[in-house]
Design a protein around this motif. Sequence first.
Motif, PDB file in Angstrom:
ATOM      1  N   SER A   1      50.615  20.894  30.427  1.00  0.00           N
ATOM      2  CA  SER A   1      49.748  20.279  29.418  1.00  0.00           C
ATOM      3  C   SER A   1      50.420  19.036  28.855  1.00  0.00           C
ATOM      4  O   SER A   1      51.600  18.766  29.098  1.00  0.00           O
ATOM      5  N   VAL A   2      49.640  18.282  28.093  1.00  0.00           N
ATOM      6  CA  VAL A   2      50.164  17.042  27.514  1.00  0.00           C
ATOM      7  C   VAL A   2      51.299  17.344  26.543  1.00  0.00           C
ATOM      8  O   VAL A   2      52.332  16.654  26.524  1.00  0.00           O
ATOM      9  N   SER A   3      51.139  18.387  25.727  1.00  0.00           N
ATOM     10  CA  SER A   3      52.192  18.726  24.758  1.00  0.00           C
ATOM     11  C   SER A   3      53.471  19.177  25.461  1.00  0.00           C
ATOM     12  O   SER A   3      54.581  18.824  25.024  1.00  0.00           O
ATOM     13  N   GLU A   4      53.338  19.918  26.566  1.00  0.00           N
ATOM     14  CA  GLU A   4      54.520  20.363  27.309  1.00  0.00           C
ATOM     15  C   GLU A   4      55.235  19.171  27.956  1.00  0.00           C
ATOM     16  O   GLU A   4      56.471  19.085  27.929  1.00  0.00           O
ATOM     17  N   LYS A   5      54.447  18.268  28.520  1.00  0.00           N
ATOM     18  CA  LYS A   5      55.054  17.076  29.122  1.00  0.00           C
ATOM     19  C   LYS A   5      55.782  16.244  28.064  1.00  0.00           C
ATOM     20  O   LYS A   5      56.903  15.756  28.302  1.00  0.00           O
ATOM     21  N   LEU A   6      55.144  16.102  26.905  1.00  0.00           N
ATOM     22  CA  LEU A   6      55.759  15.317  25.837  1.00  0.00           C
ATOM     23  C   LEU A   6      57.065  15.957  25.380  1.00  0.00           C
ATOM     24  O   LEU A   6      58.064  15.257  25.149  1.00  0.00           O
ATOM     25  N   HIS A   7      57.094  17.276  25.256  1.00  0.00           N
ATOM     26  CA  HIS A   7      58.306  17.969  24.828  1.00  0.00           C
ATOM     27  C   HIS A   7      59.426  17.805  25.863  1.00  0.00           C
ATOM     28  O   HIS A   7      60.586  17.517  25.513  1.00  0.00           O
TER      29      HIS A   7
ATOM     30  N   LYS B   1      22.145  29.997   7.632  1.00  0.00           N
ATOM     31  CA  LYS B   1      23.093  29.182   6.881  1.00  0.00           C
ATOM     32  C   LYS B   1      24.517  29.446   7.358  1.00  0.00           C
ATOM     33  O   LYS B   1      25.313  28.504   7.536  1.00  0.00           O
ATOM     34  N   GLN B   2      24.852  30.743   7.558  1.00  0.00           N
ATOM     35  CA  GLN B   2      26.190  31.076   8.051  1.00  0.00           C
ATOM     36  C   GLN B   2      26.437  30.471   9.428  1.00  0.00           C
ATOM     37  O   GLN B   2      27.525  29.958   9.711  1.00  0.00           O
ATOM     38  N   ALA B   3      25.407  30.538  10.308  1.00  0.00           N
ATOM     39  CA  ALA B   3      25.551  29.976  11.652  1.00  0.00           C
ATOM     40  C   ALA B   3      25.781  28.467  11.590  1.00  0.00           C
ATOM     41  O   ALA B   3      26.611  27.921  12.328  1.00  0.00           O
ATOM     42  N   ASN B   4      25.064  27.784  10.701  1.00  0.00           N
ATOM     43  CA  ASN B   4      25.253  26.335  10.555  1.00  0.00           C
ATOM     44  C   ASN B   4      26.651  26.011  10.035  1.00  0.00           C
ATOM     45  O   ASN B   4      27.286  25.045  10.489  1.00  0.00           O
ATOM     46  N   GLU B   5      27.138  26.828   9.082  1.00  0.00           N
ATOM     47  CA  GLU B   5      28.481  26.594   8.553  1.00  0.00           C
ATOM     48  C   GLU B   5      29.536  26.837   9.630  1.00  0.00           C
ATOM     49  O   GLU B   5      30.506  26.069   9.749  1.00  0.00           O
ATOM     50  N   GLN B   6      29.359  27.902  10.431  1.00  0.00           N
ATOM     51  CA  GLN B   6      30.313  28.164  11.512  1.00  0.00           C
ATOM     52  C   GLN B   6      30.302  27.038  12.542  1.00  0.00           C
ATOM     53  O   GLN B   6      31.352  26.621  13.040  1.00  0.00           O
ATOM     54  N   ALA B   7      29.089  26.548  12.866  1.00  0.00           N
ATOM     55  CA  ALA B   7      28.997  25.441  13.826  1.00  0.00           C
ATOM     56  C   ALA B   7      29.690  24.194  13.288  1.00  0.00           C
ATOM     57  O   ALA B   7      30.376  23.478  14.034  1.00  0.00           O
ATOM     58  N   ALA B   8      29.519  23.943  11.983  1.00  0.00           N
ATOM     59  CA  ALA B   8      30.188  22.780  11.384  1.00  0.00           C
ATOM     60  C   ALA B   8      31.707  22.950  11.404  1.00  0.00           C
ATOM     61  O   ALA B   8      32.440  21.991  11.699  1.00  0.00           O
ATOM     62  N   ASP B   9      32.187  24.173  11.100  1.00  0.00           N
ATOM     63  CA  ASP B   9      33.639  24.419  11.145  1.00  0.00           C
ATOM     64  C   ASP B   9      34.188  24.241  12.555  1.00  0.00           C
ATOM     65  O   ASP B   9      35.246  23.629  12.751  1.00  0.00           O
ATOM     66  N   GLN B  10      33.450  24.756  13.550  1.00  0.00           N
ATOM     67  CA  GLN B  10      33.900  24.620  14.938  1.00  0.00           C
ATOM     68  C   GLN B  10      33.915  23.151  15.364  1.00  0.00           C
ATOM     69  O   GLN B  10      34.811  22.715  16.092  1.00  0.00           O
ATOM     70  N   PHE B  11      32.922  22.409  14.898  1.00  0.00           N
ATOM     71  CA  PHE B  11      32.893  20.973  15.233  1.00  0.00           C
ATOM     72  C   PHE B  11      34.090  20.253  14.633  1.00  0.00           C
ATOM     73  O   PHE B  11      34.722  19.419  15.291  1.00  0.00           O
ATOM     74  N   ARG B  12      34.407  20.587  13.369  1.00  0.00           N
ATOM     75  CA  ARG B  12      35.565  19.948  12.737  1.00  0.00           C
ATOM     76  C   ARG B  12      36.862  20.313  13.463  1.00  0.00           C
ATOM     77  O   ARG B  12      37.742  19.462  13.644  1.00  0.00           O
ATOM     78  N   ILE B  13      36.972  21.581  13.884  1.00  0.00           N
ATOM     79  CA  ILE B  13      38.177  22.007  14.600  1.00  0.00           C
ATOM     80  C   ILE B  13      38.290  21.276  15.938  1.00  0.00           C
ATOM     81  O   ILE B  13      39.369  20.784  16.312  1.00  0.00           O
ATOM     82  N   ARG B  14      37.149  21.192  16.663  1.00  0.00           N
ATOM     83  CA  ARG B  14      37.181  20.489  17.952  1.00  0.00           C
ATOM     84  C   ARG B  14      37.508  19.013  17.768  1.00  0.00           C
ATOM     85  O   ARG B  14      38.273  18.429  18.543  1.00  0.00           O
ATOM     86  N   PHE B  15      36.935  18.412  16.726  1.00  0.00           N
ATOM     87  CA  PHE B  15      37.197  16.993  16.470  1.00  0.00           C
ATOM     88  C   PHE B  15      38.666  16.760  16.140  1.00  0.00           C
ATOM     89  O   PHE B  15      39.295  15.808  16.620  1.00  0.00           O
ATOM     90  N   LYS B  16      39.231  17.662  15.302  1.00  0.00           N
ATOM     91  CA  LYS B  16      40.641  17.539  14.950  1.00  0.00           C
ATOM     92  C   LYS B  16      41.524  17.748  16.173  1.00  0.00           C
ATOM     93  O   LYS B  16      42.525  17.040  16.365  1.00  0.00           O
ATOM     94  N   THR B  17      41.149  18.720  17.019  1.00  0.00           N
ATOM     95  CA  THR B  17      41.928  18.981  18.234  1.00  0.00           C
ATOM     96  C   THR B  17      41.905  17.773  19.162  1.00  0.00           C
ATOM     97  O   THR B  17      42.932  17.406  19.750  1.00  0.00           O
ATOM     98  N   LYS B  18      40.719  17.157  19.289  1.00  0.00           N
ATOM     99  CA  LYS B  18      40.626  15.978  20.147  1.00  0.00           C
ATOM    100  C   LYS B  18      41.473  14.829  19.600  1.00  0.00           C
ATOM    101  O   LYS B  18      42.120  14.097  20.365  1.00  0.00           O
ATOM    102  N   GLN B  19      41.458  14.692  18.273  1.00  0.00           N
ATOM    103  CA  GLN B  19      42.290  13.639  17.677  1.00  0.00           C
ATOM    104  C   GLN B  19      43.768  13.890  17.951  1.00  0.00           C
ATOM    105  O   GLN B  19      44.523  12.956  18.279  1.00  0.00           O
ATOM    106  N   GLU B  20      44.196  15.146  17.809  1.00  0.00           N
ATOM    107  CA  GLU B  20      45.598  15.475  18.081  1.00  0.00           C
ATOM    108  C   GLU B  20      45.947  15.252  19.552  1.00  0.00           C
ATOM    109  O   GLU B  20      47.041  14.767  19.875  1.00  0.00           O
ATOM    110  N   GLU B  21      44.989  15.598  20.434  1.00  0.00           N
ATOM    111  CA  GLU B  21      45.245  15.388  21.863  1.00  0.00           C
ATOM    112  C   GLU B  21      45.379  13.892  22.171  1.00  0.00           C
ATOM    113  O   GLU B  21      46.252  13.487  22.957  1.00  0.00           O
ATOM    114  N   ARG B  22      44.503  13.082  21.570  1.00  0.00           N
ATOM    115  CA  ARG B  22      44.604  11.633  21.796  1.00  0.00           C
ATOM    116  C   ARG B  22      45.941  11.093  21.288  1.00  0.00           C
ATOM    117  O   ARG B  22      46.566  10.229  21.918  1.00  0.00           O
ATOM    118  N   LYS B  23      46.369  11.596  20.136  1.00  0.00           N
ATOM    119  CA  LYS B  23      47.646  11.132  19.589  1.00  0.00           C
ATOM    120  C   LYS B  23      48.804  11.526  20.514  1.00  0.00           C
ATOM    121  O   LYS B  23      49.720  10.736  20.771  1.00  0.00           O
TER     122      LYS B  23
END
Length: 253
Positions: free
Chosen positions: A208-214, A132-154
């Motif tokens: 990186s994209v953030s450095e170029k943008l800055h 159960k802990q492993a599944n929760e960690q995997a879900a948290d990591q997926f949410r973090i990666r998804f959020k990071t990808k969204q921020e990168e796209r933005k």
Amino acid sequence: DEEEDYMSDLFIKQDVRPGLPMVRRGKEAIQKEEKQKEANEKTRQKSIKEEEKERRDLVLKSALGNENKGFALLQKMGYKSGQALGKSGEGIVEPIPLNIKTGRSGLGHDELKKRKAEEKLENYRQKLHMKKQANEQAADQFRIRFKTKQEERKMEGDLRKSQRACQQLDMQKDIDAPKETWFWIEPEEEDKKDEEDKEDECTSSDLSVSEKLHILTAYLREEHFYCIWCGTTYEDSEDLSSNCPGDSAADHD
């Protein structure tokens, strides 16, 4: 046996339907077999264990009498049948029951078996908890990666927006080439270049994209007094600093 009278009422009333004699013979065979089993049970000699069990059950069901030495001693000390033990009557009323061991296993085997079963159950629960802990960690990591990808796209979208604004503003000032190659949006269809030129271009833009943008945001503010977040070109640096909230999307939010 007397000969049967085929003209008598007893013979005429008999059921002569086809197959009935076979059914009757089957019922008679079953009844005969049941009677034989009952006779075998009556004549069968009981085993020693069965006789011991019957005698033990009979003794346990009967109450202790005066012939029992222990019971007689209790009566001499004032004990009465049905009374609890102890001076103030806080003890037990019924004797301690017998726990008869019928198996051939050694002493303590049942407790060991029970302990192993409990350990197995505990290990199973721990595995479920870890899973159960492993599944929760995997879900948290997926949410973090998804959020990071969204921020990168933005950020990539903001960078392209800044590049288009930079190219337009530079051309208005008759600037033929960008200050950095990545300040302007590269055309979708370029003439083919040599492999060496491509390698040089890759090594020169390792930011990186953030450095170029800055960097590009700062260039637009300093060179053109333009804020991509406001979408406004200010008159001078003083006007920009006094009317523009900041140099990032977070400041404008």
